[in-house]
Design an enzyme around this catalytic site. Structure first.
Site, PDB file in Angstrom:
ATOM      1  N   LYS A 188       0.868  -1.190   0.000  1.00 48.01           N
ATOM      2  CA  LYS A 188       0.000   0.000   0.000  1.00 48.01           C
ATOM      3  C   LYS A 188       0.899   1.233   0.000  1.00 48.01           C
ATOM      4  O   LYS A 188       1.536   1.554   0.996  1.00 48.01           O
ATOM      5  CB  LYS A 188      -0.910   0.042   1.241  1.00 48.01           C
ATOM      6  CG  LYS A 188      -1.983   1.131   1.107  1.00 48.01           C
ATOM      7  CD  LYS A 188      -2.421   1.746   2.398  1.00 48.01           C
ATOM      8  CE  LYS A 188      -1.538   2.841   2.909  1.00 48.01           C
ATOM      9  NZ  LYS A 188      -1.478   4.066   2.078  1.00 48.01           N
ATOM     10  N   ALA A 190       1.711   5.446  -0.321  1.00 42.65           N
ATOM     11  CA  ALA A 190       1.087   6.621   0.299  1.00 42.65           C
ATOM     12  C   ALA A 190       0.052   7.249  -0.634  1.00 42.65           C
ATOM     13  O   ALA A 190       0.166   7.156  -1.856  1.00 42.65           O
ATOM     14  CB  ALA A 190       2.164   7.645   0.635  1.00 42.65           C
ATOM     15  N   GLU A 266      10.636   1.162   9.788  1.00 43.02           N
ATOM     16  CA  GLU A 266      11.590   2.244   9.478  1.00 43.02           C
ATOM     17  C   GLU A 266      10.852   3.535   9.781  1.00 43.02           C
ATOM     18  O   GLU A 266      10.018   3.983   8.990  1.00 43.02           O
ATOM     19  CB  GLU A 266      11.993   2.190   7.996  1.00 43.02           C
ATOM     20  CG  GLU A 266      12.772   0.960   7.589  1.00 43.02           C
ATOM     21  CD  GLU A 266      14.232   1.022   8.038  1.00 43.02           C
ATOM     22  OE1 GLU A 266      14.689   2.096   8.452  1.00 43.02           O
ATOM     23  OE2 GLU A 266      14.894  -0.022   7.991  1.00 43.02           O
ATOM     24  N   LEU A 267      11.134   4.128  10.938  1.00 43.21           N
ATOM     25  CA  LEU A 267      10.279   5.214  11.429  1.00 43.21           C
ATOM     26  C   LEU A 267      10.990   6.571  11.393  1.00 43.21           C
ATOM     27  O   LEU A 267      11.980   6.745  10.714  1.00 43.21           O
ATOM     28  CB  LEU A 267       9.791   4.856  12.836  1.00 43.21           C
ATOM     29  CG  LEU A 267       9.134   3.462  12.935  1.00 43.21           C
ATOM     30  CD1 LEU A 267       8.715   3.151  14.356  1.00 43.21           C
ATOM     31  CD2 LEU A 267       7.951   3.323  11.990  1.00 43.21           C
ATOM     32  N   CYS A 300      13.890  11.216   6.268  1.00 41.88           N
ATOM     33  CA  CYS A 300      13.951  10.737   7.653  1.00 41.88           C
ATOM     34  C   CYS A 300      15.356  10.881   8.226  1.00 41.88           C
ATOM     35  O   CYS A 300      15.531  10.878   9.433  1.00 41.88           O
ATOM     36  CB  CYS A 300      13.518   9.278   7.693  1.00 41.88           C
ATOM     37  SG  CYS A 300      14.453   8.277   6.539  1.00 41.88           S
ATOM     38  N   GLU A 397      10.855  16.168  14.260  1.00 45.68           N
ATOM     39  CA  GLU A 397      11.305  16.284  12.870  1.00 45.68           C
ATOM     40  C   GLU A 397      10.632  17.510  12.262  1.00 45.68           C
ATOM     41  O   GLU A 397       9.411  17.611  12.301  1.00 45.68           O
ATOM     42  CB  GLU A 397      10.759  15.093  12.061  1.00 45.68           C
ATOM     43  CG  GLU A 397      11.504  13.823  12.119  1.00 45.68           C
ATOM     44  CD  GLU A 397      10.846  12.780  11.188  1.00 45.68           C
ATOM     45  OE1 GLU A 397       9.656  12.470  11.356  1.00 45.68           O
ATOM     46  OE2 GLU A 397      11.551  12.267  10.317  1.00 45.68           O
TER      47      GLU A 397
HETATM   48  P1  NAP Z   1       2.921   8.307   7.717  1.00 39.47           P
HETATM   49  O1  NAP Z   1       1.857   9.315   7.879  1.00 39.47           O
HETATM   50  O2  NAP Z   1       3.262   7.457   8.873  1.00 39.47           O
HETATM   51  O3  NAP Z   1       2.459   7.407   6.474  1.00 39.47           O
HETATM   52  C1  NAP Z   1       3.242   6.350   5.989  1.00 39.47           C
HETATM   53  C2  NAP Z   1       2.337   5.360   5.292  1.00 39.47           C
HETATM   54  O4  NAP Z   1       1.433   4.811   6.253  1.00 39.47           O
HETATM   55  C3  NAP Z   1       1.468   5.950   4.199  1.00 39.47           C
HETATM   56  O5  NAP Z   1       1.301   4.996   3.192  1.00 39.47           O
HETATM   57  C4  NAP Z   1       0.167   6.213   4.927  1.00 39.47           C
HETATM   58  O6  NAP Z   1      -0.933   6.278   4.079  1.00 39.47           O
HETATM   59  C5  NAP Z   1       0.109   4.977   5.784  1.00 39.47           C
HETATM   60  N1  NAP Z   1      -0.791   5.069   6.929  1.00 39.47           N
HETATM   61  C6  NAP Z   1      -1.115   6.138   7.685  1.00 39.47           C
HETATM   62  N2  NAP Z   1      -1.946   5.763   8.681  1.00 39.47           N
HETATM   63  C7  NAP Z   1      -2.146   4.430   8.546  1.00 39.47           C
HETATM   64  C8  NAP Z   1      -2.897   3.453   9.258  1.00 39.47           C
HETATM   65  N3  NAP Z   1      -3.613   3.766  10.340  1.00 39.47           N
HETATM   66  N4  NAP Z   1      -2.872   2.165   8.820  1.00 39.47           N
HETATM   67  C9  NAP Z   1      -2.141   1.833   7.740  1.00 39.47           C
HETATM   68  N5  NAP Z   1      -1.415   2.702   7.021  1.00 39.47           N
HETATM   69  C10 NAP Z   1      -1.419   3.985   7.429  1.00 39.47           C
HETATM   70  O7  NAP Z   1       4.287   8.950   7.237  1.00 39.47           O
HETATM   71  P2  NAP Z   1       4.530   9.936   6.021  1.00 39.47           P
HETATM   72  O8  NAP Z   1       4.087  11.287   6.440  1.00 39.47           O
HETATM   73  O9  NAP Z   1       3.989   9.369   4.756  1.00 39.47           O
HETATM   74  O10 NAP Z   1       6.123   9.881   5.905  1.00 39.47           O
HETATM   75  C11 NAP Z   1       6.969  10.660   6.653  1.00 39.47           C
HETATM   76  C12 NAP Z   1       7.509   9.885   7.831  1.00 39.47           C
HETATM   77  O11 NAP Z   1       8.186   8.725   7.366  1.00 39.47           O
HETATM   78  C13 NAP Z   1       8.544  10.674   8.603  1.00 39.47           C
HETATM   79  O12 NAP Z   1       8.344  10.488   9.976  1.00 39.47           O
HETATM   80  C14 NAP Z   1       9.859  10.044   8.148  1.00 39.47           C
HETATM   81  O13 NAP Z   1      10.910  10.199   9.052  1.00 39.47           O
HETATM   82  C15 NAP Z   1       9.465   8.626   7.983  1.00 39.47           C
HETATM   83  N6  NAP Z   1      10.402   7.925   7.096  1.00 39.47           N
HETATM   84  C16 NAP Z   1      11.255   7.017   7.648  1.00 39.47           C
HETATM   85  C17 NAP Z   1      12.181   6.362   6.841  1.00 39.47           C
HETATM   86  C18 NAP Z   1      13.140   5.358   7.413  1.00 39.47           C
HETATM   87  O14 NAP Z   1      13.781   4.652   6.630  1.00 39.47           O
HETATM   88  N7  NAP Z   1      13.260   5.239   8.728  1.00 39.47           N
HETATM   89  C19 NAP Z   1      12.216   6.642   5.470  1.00 39.47           C
HETATM   90  C20 NAP Z   1      11.326   7.579   4.945  1.00 39.47           C
HETATM   91  C21 NAP Z   1      10.414   8.204   5.772  1.00 39.47           C
HETATM   92  P3  NAP Z   1      -1.489   7.749   3.653  1.00 39.47           P
HETATM   93  O15 NAP Z   1      -0.436   8.357   2.850  1.00 39.47           O
HETATM   94  O16 NAP Z   1      -2.711   7.480   2.880  1.00 39.47           O
HETATM   95  O17 NAP Z   1      -1.742   8.475   4.941  1.00 39.47           O
END
Ligand code: NAP
Length: 498
Positions: A188, A190, A266-267, A300, A397
């Protein structure tokens, strides 16, 4: 269809731009026609619409991955590797169009998008080979008439959930090792960036990845929780691999507990970037620019807190601010652009709140600090000096083009400050003092440490965090372990004499 692309489109662009999900080897729409718009953040135009799938479609995708698993698992690792190699070759061959799609849906400059596509392909290439080296073990026996053997098996069906900031490479980093290990996948992507995922599926299909082995279920922000719940609670999903925020990671972890799934998370991060008096100043300035402003600060592993030692603080601030002022902001398809738009309005709001909070508590604005004339989602690259631990940027962040400079006096102080966070993903420091290099590298509580280097990610090295930045590693031979179960065979009753 309204198109938001202004750069000349390569011939294969339309073939790769899909408006359907990919389930069980078929391109499918929502049964009731529900869909959502994918928007170009640079100009607000609709690129296309994709299906807004829900729990039922997620369930269908899992069932197809379950059906496909035995055949894919039984295929020789070498043959799976050949298919993955073809997928890599196709991604490389279509890199320009994939990069254009990525830049259009996500906003990053075209050159950066192309770099991401190729680094994503490098994961596919690397795991195409690594899949053939999943070796077992024999262990010295504890009984004369028995032998102890360890074999390795794919975990089964994997659910992958990925973020918008790296819409291509975050997918291949999960899907390539999973497929190489013999697992099948339901992805799935984003809401903001489903098109790169669908384009990868087009090429996966062309490469010969069989129906059901790789599925892409698109869903809107509103539908993500319902889809996520099915992916994390279905008993036949054996592993969840998630990249995204710590907040959502915790929800998925809780949901996955009901069926005790394997987890890779990976958060989020809050990377310290430390510059000691002994650093090569020019190199540190260059590194800080790359680490902070790549992807408009939306990575991230972006430097989030820049700590500069007393002796060079003022000089660093001057040189760094000069460089930041020279960064070119604009749409990703414009030549020479280094900083694209942010992903959406909440991202702009957060950046602004962090700046207002810092200034209210005494931070000095050295440049930027406001929106950019290029459009509503563009922001001026910003530098703030005299930052303190009480400010929001210290704890959260920022995920935007804002660099906060903190002054420090000695090594012990900066290590304490750097580790004073719930996160533990990437960290960086610049020093030419060899003793200090090892002391500081060992003292930083992070999964990754860049020493005189700002760019950490590569297919052959283990990417991942500690503390609330996650569990597991992506890339390298450690990355494939996350998709493998260990099985212990005890073969007894063997006659000791003929
Ligand atoms: P996010 O809001 O956590 O969303 C990530 C994914 O999860 C998206 O596909 C989102 O879908 C989905 N999602 C959200 N709520 C969900 C739920 N309740 N159940 C299932 N899926 C759900 O994060 P983001 O804003 O897209 O990305 C930014 C974050 O990612 C930052 O915190 C960054 O640091 C982190 N990140 C970490 C790494 C690493 O390698 N550690 C790499 C890249 C990014 P939707 O888009 O439809 O909401």
């Amino acid at each position: 269809m309204t198109t938001a692309v202004t750069k000349a489109q390569p011939a294969d662009y339309e073939t790769l731009l899909r408006s359907q999900s990919y389930i069980d080897g078929a391109w499918v729409t929502h049964p009731d026609g529900k869909n959502f718009a994918v928007i170009n953040p640079a100009n607000g135009l609709v690129i296309t619409h994709v299906p807004d799938m829900g729990a039922a479609e997620a369930f269908q995708a899992i069932e197809s991955a379950v059906r496909a698993f035995p055949g894919w698992r039984q295929m020789l690792a070498r043959d799976r590797g050949r298919i993955l190699r073809r997928w890599n070759d196709l991604i490389v061959a279509h890199a320009d169009s994939l990069a254009m799609l990525l830049s259009t849906e996500q906003g990053k400059p075209f050159a950066e998008a192309r770099g991401e596509v190729l680094s994503g392909a490098a994961s596919v290439e690397w795991f195409a080979e690594e899949g053939q080296r999943i070796y077992g073990d024999t262990i010295p026996t504890h009984k004369a008439d028995a032998r102890v053997i360890v074999t390795k098996e794919p975990v089964g069906v994997v659910a992958a959930i990925t973020p918008w900031n790296f819409p291509s490479s975050m997918i291949t980093r999960k899907v390539a090792p999973a497929l190489a290990a013999g697992c099948t996948v339901v992805l799935k992507p984003a809401e903001d960036t489903p098109l790169s995922a669908l384009a990868l599926a087009v090429l996966a299909e062309e490469a010969g990845i069989p129906a059901g082995v790789f599925n892409v279920v698109t869903a809107s922000l509103a539908s993500a929780p319902a889809v996520g719940e099915v992916l994390t609670t279905h008993p036949q999903v054996r592993k969840v691999s998630f990249t995204g925020s710590t907040e959502v990671g915790k929800i998925l972890m809780r949901q996955s507990a009901s069926t005790v799934k394997r987890l890779s998370l990976e958060l989020g991060g809050n990377a310290p970037f430390i510059i000691f008096n002994s650093a090569d100043l020019e190199r540190a300035v260059e590194g800080a620019i790359g680490s902070k402003f790549r992807n408009a600060g939306q990575t991230c592993i972006c430097a989030n807190r820049i700590y500069v030692q007393d002796g060079i603080y003022d000089e660093f601030a001057r040189l760094f601010t000069e460089r930041v002022k020279a960064l070119k902001v604009g749409a990703g398809d414009q030549p020479g652009v280094q900083v694209g738009p942010l992903i959406n309005q909440p991202a702009i709001d957060k950046v602004m709140q962090h700046i207002v909070d810092a200034q209210a508590q005494g931070a000095r604005l050295l440049c930027g600090g406001a929106g950019h004339e290029a459009g509503s989602l563009f922001f001026q690259p910003t530098v703030l000096a005299d930052m303190t631990p009480a400010m929001r940027i210290s704890r959260e962040e920022t995920f935007g083009p804002v660099a906060g400079l903190f002054r420090f006096h000695d090594e012990a102080e900066v290590i304490r400050l750097a580790n004073d966070t719930a996160y533990g993903l990437a960290s960086y420091f610049y020093s030419r003092d060899l003793g200090q290099v090892f002391r500081v590298a060992e003292a930083l509580e992070y999964g990754m440490v860049g020493i005189n280097e700002p760019l950490l990610a590569t297919a052959s090295a283990p990417f991942g965090g500690v503390k609330e930045s996650g569990i597991g590693r992506e890339g390298s031979h450690y990355g494939i372990d996350d998709f493998i179960n260990i099985k212990y065979l005890l073969v007894g009753g063997l006659s000791v004499t003929p």
